[in-house]
Structures are given as structure tokens and as C-alpha cells.
Design a protein around this motif. Structure first.
Motif, short mmCIF file in Angstrom:
data_model
loop_
_atom_site.label_atom_id
_atom_site.label_comp_id
_atom_site.label_asym_id
_atom_site.label_seq_id
_atom_site.Cartn_x
_atom_site.Cartn_y
_atom_site.Cartn_z
N PHE A 140 0.84 -1.20 0.00
CA PHE A 140 0.00 0.00 0.00
C PHE A 140 0.87 1.24 0.00
O PHE A 140 1.94 1.26 0.65
CB PHE A 140 -0.89 0.03 1.25
N GLU A 141 0.41 2.27 -0.70
CA GLU A 141 1.07 3.57 -0.63
C GLU A 141 0.78 4.20 0.72
O GLU A 141 -0.22 3.85 1.36
CB GLU A 141 0.52 4.50 -1.71
N THR A 142 1.59 5.15 1.13
CA THR A 142 1.29 5.91 2.35
C THR A 142 1.24 7.39 1.97
O THR A 142 1.45 7.74 0.81
CB THR A 142 2.39 5.72 3.42
N ASP A 143 1.02 8.25 2.96
CA ASP A 143 1.02 9.68 2.63
C ASP A 143 2.45 10.20 2.42
O ASP A 143 2.64 11.34 2.04
CB ASP A 143 0.26 10.50 3.69
N ASP A 144 3.44 9.36 2.67
CA ASP A 144 4.83 9.71 2.35
C ASP A 144 5.19 9.01 1.03
O ASP A 144 5.19 7.77 0.96
CB ASP A 144 5.75 9.23 3.49
N PRO A 145 5.50 9.77 -0.03
CA PRO A 145 5.76 9.14 -1.33
C PRO A 145 6.97 8.22 -1.34
O PRO A 145 7.13 7.42 -2.27
CB PRO A 145 5.98 10.34 -2.28
N ASN A 146 7.82 8.32 -0.31
CA ASN A 146 9.02 7.48 -0.28
C ASN A 146 8.87 6.23 0.59
O ASN A 146 9.83 5.50 0.81
CB ASN A 146 10.22 8.30 0.23
N GLU A 147 7.64 6.01 1.10
CA GLU A 147 7.45 4.84 1.96
C GLU A 147 6.18 4.07 1.59
O GLU A 147 5.22 4.67 1.10
CB GLU A 147 7.38 5.27 3.44
N VAL A 148 6.21 2.77 1.82
CA VAL A 148 5.04 1.93 1.57
C VAL A 148 4.76 1.08 2.81
O VAL A 148 5.62 0.96 3.69
CB VAL A 148 5.26 0.97 0.37
N ILE A 149 3.56 0.50 2.83
CA ILE A 149 3.23 -0.48 3.87
C ILE A 149 3.10 -1.84 3.19
O ILE A 149 2.44 -1.96 2.15
CB ILE A 149 1.93 -0.09 4.60
N ILE A 150 3.77 -2.83 3.75
CA ILE A 150 3.72 -4.18 3.19
C ILE A 150 2.98 -5.09 4.17
O ILE A 150 3.32 -5.13 5.36
CB ILE A 150 5.15 -4.72 2.95
N ILE A 151 1.96 -5.77 3.65
CA ILE A 151 1.19 -6.69 4.50
C ILE A 151 1.49 -8.13 4.08
O ILE A 151 1.40 -8.47 2.89
CB ILE A 151 -0.31 -6.38 4.40
N PHE A 152 1.88 -8.93 5.04
CA PHE A 152 2.22 -10.34 4.77
C PHE A 152 0.94 -11.17 4.80
O PHE A 152 0.23 -11.19 5.81
CB PHE A 152 3.21 -10.85 5.83
N LYS A 153 0.68 -11.89 3.71
CA LYS A 153 -0.55 -12.70 3.60
C LYS A 153 -0.30 -14.12 4.12
O LYS A 153 0.84 -14.54 4.29
CB LYS A 153 -0.98 -12.79 2.12
N ASP A 154 -1.39 -14.84 4.31
CA ASP A 154 -1.28 -16.23 4.76
C ASP A 154 -1.10 -17.21 3.59
O ASP A 154 -1.02 -18.41 3.80
CB ASP A 154 -2.54 -16.63 5.56
N ASP A 155 -1.04 -16.68 2.36
CA ASP A 155 -0.98 -17.56 1.20
C ASP A 155 0.41 -18.17 1.01
O ASP A 155 1.42 -17.54 1.29
CB ASP A 155 -1.33 -16.78 -0.08
N ALA A 156 0.42 -19.40 0.49
CA ALA A 156 1.68 -20.05 0.11
C ALA A 156 1.55 -20.51 -1.33
O ALA A 156 0.49 -21.01 -1.73
CB ALA A 156 1.95 -21.25 1.00
N THR A 157 2.62 -20.32 -2.11
CA THR A 157 2.62 -20.85 -3.47
C THR A 157 3.94 -21.57 -3.69
O THR A 157 4.92 -21.31 -3.00
CB THR A 157 2.49 -19.74 -4.54
N ALA A 158 3.94 -22.47 -4.66
CA ALA A 158 5.19 -23.15 -5.04
C ALA A 158 5.09 -23.49 -6.52
O ALA A 158 4.00 -23.48 -7.10
CB ALA A 158 5.38 -24.42 -4.21
N PHE A 159 6.25 -23.79 -7.09
CA PHE A 159 6.33 -24.15 -8.51
C PHE A 159 5.62 -23.10 -9.38
O PHE A 159 4.69 -23.40 -10.12
CB PHE A 159 5.76 -25.56 -8.75
N ASN A 160 6.09 -21.85 -9.21
CA ASN A 160 5.54 -20.73 -9.98
C ASN A 160 4.02 -20.66 -9.87
O ASN A 160 3.31 -20.49 -10.87
CB ASN A 160 6.01 -20.82 -11.44
N ALA A 161 3.54 -20.81 -8.64
CA ALA A 161 2.12 -20.67 -8.28
C ALA A 161 1.22 -21.76 -8.87
O ALA A 161 0.00 -21.64 -8.86
CB ALA A 161 1.60 -19.28 -8.63
N GLN A 162 1.82 -22.86 -9.36
CA GLN A 162 0.97 -23.98 -9.81
C GLN A 162 0.34 -24.65 -8.59
O GLN A 162 -0.70 -25.29 -8.68
CB GLN A 162 1.80 -25.00 -10.57
N LYS A 163 1.02 -24.55 -7.45
CA LYS A 163 0.49 -25.07 -6.19
C LYS A 163 0.18 -23.87 -5.30
O LYS A 163 1.06 -23.02 -5.10
CB LYS A 163 1.56 -25.97 -5.56
#
Ligand code: UDP
Length: 236
Positions: free
Chosen positions: A15-38
């Protein structure tokens, strides 16, 4: 604080923030493997991976490595410097495993001394192909000088984390890093460092405490990450 959605990857949202030089990163619960085939989702994985990332980034900061971390906000989100990700996956290997064994027939666990640093193109449509420096020369992604800096930083990260994990009875087999350029043109370490992006074996064995548990259907993924945290004394 205003947060505008910017980008969604396989395991994170940005996500963007009100500071153009910073972002917020949210870690999801998703897991992928083999280029997201799994693909699957595991309760608590985002929280656990963020805790590991904080743990390893703190260790790197103590040892003078510059990263995108600004602060850790809550259990699943962090504030980071906004960077343009260089589309290279930088892999460092201490022991042979995974694609190296599949591609070259190297015996799993073979020592790679000195450690091997490889570059892959970060491009799902092309299935992240391995690159040699000659290929990168024709891409507008990094100069030879920048590439040497990236390699040197990746090997430094390897030395720091390898030694630290070794003293905790864990072998750092291999890992993947991503680097980005800040608005001032500085190259810094970005993305995450967690059992999703590293292979960790219980020392002297090939017992995986990392995403191979999911890739190879070897049991309880988050349970194995929690076992690693317990060995390290990392409170989750
Ligand atoms: N890796 C990663 N993301 C990728 C590809 C690899 O984090 O898209 C990590 C992987 O977890 C391992 C290391 O990079 O620690 C080397 O992976 P490898 O090339 O052996 O590929 P794999 O066997 O995962 O396909």
C-alpha cells in the motif's frame, strides 16, 4: 494515515502511504510453489513470516547491511522504503538442493565452497529463468558495477545468517534475496527473509524447517516454522 492499494504479489500486498518514499507491506497467509501452480493458505503464516523477517533484518542491521525496513507496525505489516524492485532473484547456496539438483544432477546436500551466487529473472511468465551476467548485460536492469555490489551484499548476508544459524544448530542451505533502488538511486536489500525464501536444515540432517515442507508435502508447514522459531528462541 491514508493507505492506497498499490500492488498484490503471491505472498504480500503493498500500500502507498502519505509519504511518497514509503510503503506499507502486509504479509498474507498464502503459500505458493512451482511458480504458483500449487497454492494454499495457512492460518498464521503471514504473522510468522513477518516475525522471521524482522528477526533476520534486525540481525543484518546490527551487521551494517542496508535494507528497506523503516519500522514494524503490527503482527502482519511493516513500513518500508519505497523502492523499484530490480527484477532479479539473487540466490546464494551453501549446499546443493532444489533446482540446482534438478537441473545439474548435483547430489542433495553437496557442499558448495565457496558459496554459489546465482541470478534468476523475476518473471513468472518466463518461469524465472536462470541468467548469466552476459544475459543481464543486455537487460536494462543493473550495470556490471551494480551487479557486483548486489553479489557482494548477497554473500555478506549469507555469511552473517549462515554463521548465526550455525551457532543455533541450523544449516542455512540456500536463500533468495531481492534488491531495490530508492528514489535517490541507492540499491538496498528489499522483500523478505523467512522460511518461505530460505532453506533451513537441522544441522547434520536434511530435516527441512522451511517451505520445502509445503513444496514436498512433508507435513505441517506453519508447525515447522514454529519449531524453527523455538530453536532460535524467537517468540511468536
Ligand atoms: N526461492 C524463493 N522464491 C523463488 C525461487 C526460489 O524464495 O521464486 C528460494 C527457495 O526457497 C530456496 C532458494 O531460493 O531457498 C533456491 O531455490 P531453488 O532455485 O532451488 O528453487 P526451487 O527448488 O524452490 O524451485
Amino acid at each position: 494515515m491514508v493507505a492506497t492499494f498499490l500492488y498484490e504479489g503471491k505472498a504480500k500486498k503493498v500500500f502507498e502511504t502519505d509519504d511518497p518514499n514509503e510503503v506499507i507491506i502486509i504479509f498474507k497467509d498464502d503459500a505458493t510453489a512451482f511458480n504458483a501452480q500449487k497454492k494454499d493458505s495457512f492460518s498464521e503464516k503471514g504473522r510468522v513470516n513477518l516475525a522471521f523477517s524482522k528477526y533476520f533484518f534486525d540481525l543484518l542491521h546490527e551487521n551494517g547491511v542496508k535494507t528497506h525496513v523503516v519500522s514494524f507496525i503490527d503482527e502482519t505489516s511493516m513500513r518500508a522504503k519505497k523502492v523499484d524492485i530490480i527484477p532479479l532473484e539473487v540466490v546464494v547456496r551453501n549446499l546443493a538442493a532444489g533446482s540446482l539438483c534438478r537441473r545439474l544432477g548435483f547430489e542433495k546436500g553437496m557442499a558448495l565452497n565457496p558459496p554459489l551466487c546465482e541470478f534468476y529473472l523475476k518473471d513468472d511468465a518466463l518461469d524465472d529463468p536462470i541468467l548469466c551476467r552476459e544475459h543481464i548485460r543486455y537487460m536494462n536492469t543493473a550495470t556490471e558495477e551494480e551487479l557486483s555490489y548486489i553479489e557482494q551484499q548477497a554473500l555478506k548476508v549469507n555469511e552473517i545468517i549462515y554463521n548465526f544459524m550455525d551457532s543455533n544448530n541450523i544449516t542455512l542451505v540456500d536463500f533468495k534475496l531481492e534488491f531495490g533502488r530508492t528514489s535517490e538511486g541507492e540499491i538496498i536489500l528489499a522483500d523478505e527473509i523467512s522460511p518461505d525464501t530460505c532453506r533451513f536444515w537441522v544441522k547434520g540432517t536434511m530435516e527441512s524447517l522451511d517451505k520445502d515442507v509445503y513444496r514436498e508435502d512433508k507435513g505441517d508447514l506453519v508447525g515447522s516454522y514454529k519449531k524453527l522459531a523455538e530453536i532460535l528462541g524467537l517468540e511468536l
